[in-house]
Write a protein that holds these residues in place. Structure first.
Motif, PDB file in Angstrom:
ATOM      1  N   TYR A 249       0.858  -1.178   0.000  1.00 56.38           N
ATOM      2  CA  TYR A 249       0.000   0.000   0.000  1.00 56.38           C
ATOM      3  C   TYR A 249       0.900   1.237   0.000  1.00 56.38           C
ATOM      4  CZ  TYR A 249      -4.399   2.419   1.360  1.00 56.38           C
ATOM      5  OH  TYR A 249      -5.551   3.190   1.407  1.00 56.38           O
ATOM      6  N   VAL A 250       1.006   1.901  -1.141  1.00 57.66           N
ATOM      7  CA  VAL A 250       1.852   3.083  -1.301  1.00 57.66           C
ATOM      8  C   VAL A 250       0.972   4.315  -1.136  1.00 57.66           C
ATOM      9  CG1 VAL A 250       3.408   4.327  -2.840  1.00 57.66           C
ATOM     10  CG2 VAL A 250       3.367   1.824  -2.869  1.00 57.66           C
ATOM     11  N   GLN A 251       1.335   5.196  -0.196  1.00 59.16           N
ATOM     12  CA  GLN A 251       0.464   6.308   0.181  1.00 59.16           C
ATOM     13  C   GLN A 251       1.197   7.642   0.104  1.00 59.16           C
ATOM     14  OE1 GLN A 251      -0.359   5.010   4.152  1.00 59.16           O
ATOM     15  NE2 GLN A 251      -1.224   3.080   3.465  1.00 59.16           N
ATOM     16  N   GLU A 252       0.435   8.706  -0.217  1.00 62.77           N
ATOM     17  CA  GLU A 252       1.006  10.049  -0.241  1.00 62.77           C
ATOM     18  C   GLU A 252      -0.092  11.068   0.036  1.00 62.77           C
ATOM     19  OE1 GLU A 252       2.512  11.098  -4.050  1.00 62.77           O
ATOM     20  OE2 GLU A 252       0.645  10.704  -5.106  1.00 62.77           O
ATOM     21  N   SER A 253       0.301  12.228   0.529  1.00 60.41           N
ATOM     22  CA  SER A 253      -0.631  13.321   0.766  1.00 60.41           C
ATOM     23  C   SER A 253      -0.212  14.524  -0.057  1.00 60.41           C
ATOM     24  CB  SER A 253      -0.675  13.708   2.251  1.00 60.41           C
ATOM     25  OG  SER A 253      -1.482  14.856   2.434  1.00 60.41           O
ATOM     26  N   PRO A 254      -0.998  14.903  -1.079  1.00 56.55           N
ATOM     27  CA  PRO A 254      -0.617  16.036  -1.918  1.00 56.55           C
ATOM     28  C   PRO A 254      -0.871  17.386  -1.275  1.00 56.55           C
ATOM     29  CG  PRO A 254      -2.689  15.117  -2.689  1.00 56.55           C
ATOM     30  CD  PRO A 254      -2.194  14.209  -1.601  1.00 56.55           C
ATOM     31  N   THR A 255      -1.777  17.440  -0.270  1.00 56.70           N
ATOM     32  CA  THR A 255      -2.108  18.744   0.304  1.00 56.70           C
ATOM     33  C   THR A 255      -2.811  18.587   1.647  1.00 56.70           C
ATOM     34  OG1 THR A 255      -3.231  20.862  -0.128  1.00 56.70           O
ATOM     35  CG2 THR A 255      -4.363  18.870  -0.835  1.00 56.70           C
ATOM     36  N   ALA A 256      -2.687  19.628   2.469  1.00 53.67           N
ATOM     37  CA  ALA A 256      -3.445  19.739   3.711  1.00 53.67           C
ATOM     38  C   ALA A 256      -3.693  21.216   3.959  1.00 53.67           C
ATOM     39  CB  ALA A 256      -2.694  19.120   4.885  1.00 53.67           C
ATOM     40  N   GLY A 257      -4.869  21.540   4.492  1.00 56.91           N
ATOM     41  CA  GLY A 257      -5.217  22.924   4.781  1.00 56.91           C
ATOM     42  C   GLY A 257      -6.655  23.016   5.233  1.00 56.91           C
ATOM     43  N   GLY A 258      -6.985  24.094   5.940  1.00 56.33           N
ATOM     44  CA  GLY A 258      -8.347  24.300   6.385  1.00 56.33           C
ATOM     45  C   GLY A 258      -8.847  23.265   7.361  1.00 56.33           C
ATOM     46  N   GLY A 259      -7.932  22.635   8.095  1.00 56.89           N
ATOM     47  CA  GLY A 259      -8.324  21.597   9.039  1.00 56.89           C
ATOM     48  C   GLY A 259      -8.546  20.240   8.409  1.00 56.89           C
ATOM     49  N   ARG A 260      -8.230  20.108   7.103  1.00 56.29           N
ATOM     50  CA  ARG A 260      -8.417  18.842   6.397  1.00 56.29           C
ATOM     51  C   ARG A 260      -7.137  18.478   5.648  1.00 56.29           C
ATOM     52  NH1 ARG A 260     -11.791  22.218   4.393  1.00 56.29           N
ATOM     53  NH2 ARG A 260     -11.103  21.841   2.249  1.00 56.29           N
ATOM     54  N   GLY A 261      -6.945  17.190   5.435  1.00 56.61           N
ATOM     55  CA  GLY A 261      -5.832  16.716   4.638  1.00 56.61           C
ATOM     56  C   GLY A 261      -6.311  15.675   3.649  1.00 56.61           C
ATOM     57  N   LEU A 262      -5.720  15.663   2.476  1.00 54.99           N
ATOM     58  CA  LEU A 262      -6.071  14.681   1.447  1.00 54.99           C
ATOM     59  C   LEU A 262      -4.964  13.640   1.354  1.00 54.99           C
ATOM     60  CD1 LEU A 262      -7.948  13.790  -0.894  1.00 54.99           C
ATOM     61  CD2 LEU A 262      -6.532  15.203  -2.408  1.00 54.99           C
ATOM     62  N   ALA A 263      -5.344  12.380   1.339  1.00 58.89           N
ATOM     63  CA  ALA A 263      -4.389  11.280   1.205  1.00 58.89           C
ATOM     64  C   ALA A 263      -4.812  10.397   0.036  1.00 58.89           C
ATOM     65  CB  ALA A 263      -4.328  10.455   2.482  1.00 58.89           C
ATOM     66  N   GLN A 264      -3.827   9.894  -0.693  1.00 59.91           N
ATOM     67  CA  GLN A 264      -4.080   9.016  -1.827  1.00 59.91           C
ATOM     68  C   GLN A 264      -3.226   7.765  -1.686  1.00 59.91           C
ATOM     69  OE1 GLN A 264      -2.926  11.762  -4.915  1.00 59.91           O
ATOM     70  NE2 GLN A 264      -4.975  12.615  -5.112  1.00 59.91           N
ATOM     71  N   GLY A 265      -3.705   6.656  -2.213  1.00 56.81           N
ATOM     72  CA  GLY A 265      -2.963   5.416  -2.090  1.00 56.81           C
ATOM     73  C   GLY A 265      -3.125   4.524  -3.298  1.00 56.81           C
ATOM     74  N   ARG A 266      -2.139   3.675  -3.513  1.00 58.83           N
ATOM     75  CA  ARG A 266      -2.181   2.653  -4.553  1.00 58.83           C
ATOM     76  C   ARG A 266      -1.781   1.328  -3.931  1.00 58.83           C
ATOM     77  NH1 ARG A 266       1.108   6.576  -8.583  1.00 58.83           N
ATOM     78  NH2 ARG A 266      -0.658   7.602  -9.612  1.00 58.83           N
ATOM     79  N   ILE A 267      -2.493   0.274  -4.302  1.00 60.39           N
ATOM     80  CA  ILE A 267      -2.252  -1.045  -3.730  1.00 60.39           C
ATOM     81  C   ILE A 267      -1.766  -1.977  -4.831  1.00 60.39           C
ATOM     82  CG2 ILE A 267      -3.276  -2.992  -2.500  1.00 60.39           C
ATOM     83  CD1 ILE A 267      -5.305  -1.035  -1.309  1.00 60.39           C
ATOM     84  N   PHE A 268      -0.605  -2.594  -4.599  1.00 61.67           N
ATOM     85  CA  PHE A 268       0.037  -3.480  -5.574  1.00 61.67           C
ATOM     86  C   PHE A 268       0.160  -4.890  -5.021  1.00 61.67           C
ATOM     87  CE2 PHE A 268       1.691   0.770  -6.415  1.00 61.67           C
ATOM     88  CZ  PHE A 268       1.732   0.859  -7.801  1.00 61.67           C
ATOM     89  N   THR A 269       0.088  -5.877  -5.898  1.00 63.62           N
ATOM     90  CA  THR A 269       0.471  -7.236  -5.522  1.00 63.62           C
ATOM     91  C   THR A 269       1.985  -7.305  -5.437  1.00 63.62           C
ATOM     92  OG1 THR A 269       0.571  -7.960  -7.830  1.00 63.62           O
ATOM     93  CG2 THR A 269      -1.535  -8.252  -6.656  1.00 63.62           C
ATOM     94  N   ARG A 270       2.468  -8.376  -4.870  1.00 64.09           N
ATOM     95  CA  ARG A 270       3.914  -8.512  -4.679  1.00 64.09           C
ATOM     96  C   ARG A 270       4.658  -8.548  -6.018  1.00 64.09           C
ATOM     97  NH1 ARG A 270       6.380 -12.227   0.137  1.00 64.09           N
ATOM     98  NH2 ARG A 270       8.459 -11.304   0.148  1.00 64.09           N
ATOM     99  N   ASP A 271       3.992  -9.045  -7.076  1.00 67.24           N
ATOM    100  CA  ASP A 271       4.646  -9.090  -8.382  1.00 67.24           C
ATOM    101  C   ASP A 271       4.392  -7.828  -9.209  1.00 67.24           C
ATOM    102  OD1 ASP A 271       2.006  -9.453  -8.997  1.00 67.24           O
ATOM    103  OD2 ASP A 271       2.262 -11.367 -10.046  1.00 67.24           O
TER     104      ASP A 271
END
Length: 290
Positions: A249-271
């Motif tokens: 599960y690879v995760q990142e947050s492009p932005t946060a502000g106004g009391g909120r934060g956005l997070a995005q993720g991608r899920i990969f199999t081992r191969d």
């Protein structure tokens, strides 16, 4: 089968009430949590199971958008009402509302599709990351921490979670960056039902995604006075996967502000197959400095 995994499967085994008015009605239990609030991933997964029960077997969920409206109470069961919004030649759309004590706690809309051929491409999985066998589990990291939440995370969650580099349970080590990666799989073997694996993937997708926001600001789960809550959750399933095999599960947050934060993720199999994408907005608050 481990007790935590059995608890997950019990929670996802909804009861069909047989009510057939304008909506299909199901009920399900709430899993115990140390702070008394229902885990958001549980309600998401149960809402998906409820919607899936009303769709033809040849159609699989490919996207979901949900809003967390109120915290759920672990002392009460949950009722799920499913509205069969649309059934087309290839796609079906369902709306699920989750209720406790007559009040909605989650509202979700999901889309299903028959298997189809088409264009194929995907981003690549990050290279050079440690293998899950080379990383400490949550159980080993938190087993000596005598706090009810830590003990629950160490021994009662149905997934083995292994942070690449280090977790943010007690402190944030290293550089404060808005990204992280986590290996995970269920603690034990799951049934073969692909729909169950997709629901369980939604369940686990809610565990750590907001940590990319927290890591950027040096905020650990143990930070005194921390208040964090998911506001909404969106997910897209791209390819089949088993949640009882290691997934990254690879995760990142492009932005946060106004009391909120956005997070995005991608899920990969081992191969390296990209099996799902996730987005979540969360509110993360700390006590005001005097």
């Amino acid at each position: 089968m481990t007790e935590p995994l059995a608890s997950l499967l019990t929670a996802l085994d909804l009861t069909d009430t047989g009510a057939r008015t304008s909506e299909d009605i199901f009920t399900g239990p709430s899993q115990w949590m140390p702070l008394g609030r229902v885990f958001g991933g549980q309600v998401l997964a149960q809402s998906i199971v409820a919607a899936t029960r009303t769709v033809e077997d040849d159609r699989s969920i490919h996207s979901m958008h949900g809003y967390f409206l109120r915290p759920g109470d672990v002392n009460f069961p949950i009722t799920f009402s499913v509205d069969r919004i649309h059934d087309g030649r290839s796609f079906s759309t369902r709306r699920t509302q989750a209720y406790q004590n007559g009040l909605p706690i989650l509202s979700m809309i999901a889309s299903y599709q028959t298997e189809d051929d088409g264009l194929e491409h995907q981003v690549s999985m990050p290279e050079g990351l440690p293998e899950p066998e080379d990383l400490p589990s949550t159980a080993s990291t938190l087993e000596d921490v005598q706090h009810p939440v830590a003990q629950y995370w160490a021994s009662q969650r149905p997934f083995d979670m292994r942070h690449v580099t280090s977790p943010v349970y007690l402190s944030v080590e290293g550089e404060h960056v808005a990204e992280q990666a986590v290996w995970f799989r269920t603690i034990g073997e799951m049934p073969d039902d692909p729909a169950l694996h997709r629901a369980a993937l939604a369940y686990v997708s809610d565990y750590t995604i907001m940590e990319s926001i927290m890591r950027r600001h040096g905020i650990a789960w143990a930070t005194p006075g921390l208040k964090a809550a998911s506001l909404d959750h969106a997910m897209w399933w791209h390819r089949p996967a088993r949640v009882d095999e290691w997934l990254l599960y690879v995760q990142e947050s492009p932005t946060a502000g106004g009391g909120r934060g956005l997070a995005q993720g991608r899920i990969f199999t081992r191969d390296g197959r990209l099996v799902a994408s996730v987005a979540q907005e969360a509110t993360i608050r700390l006590p005001r400095a005097d």
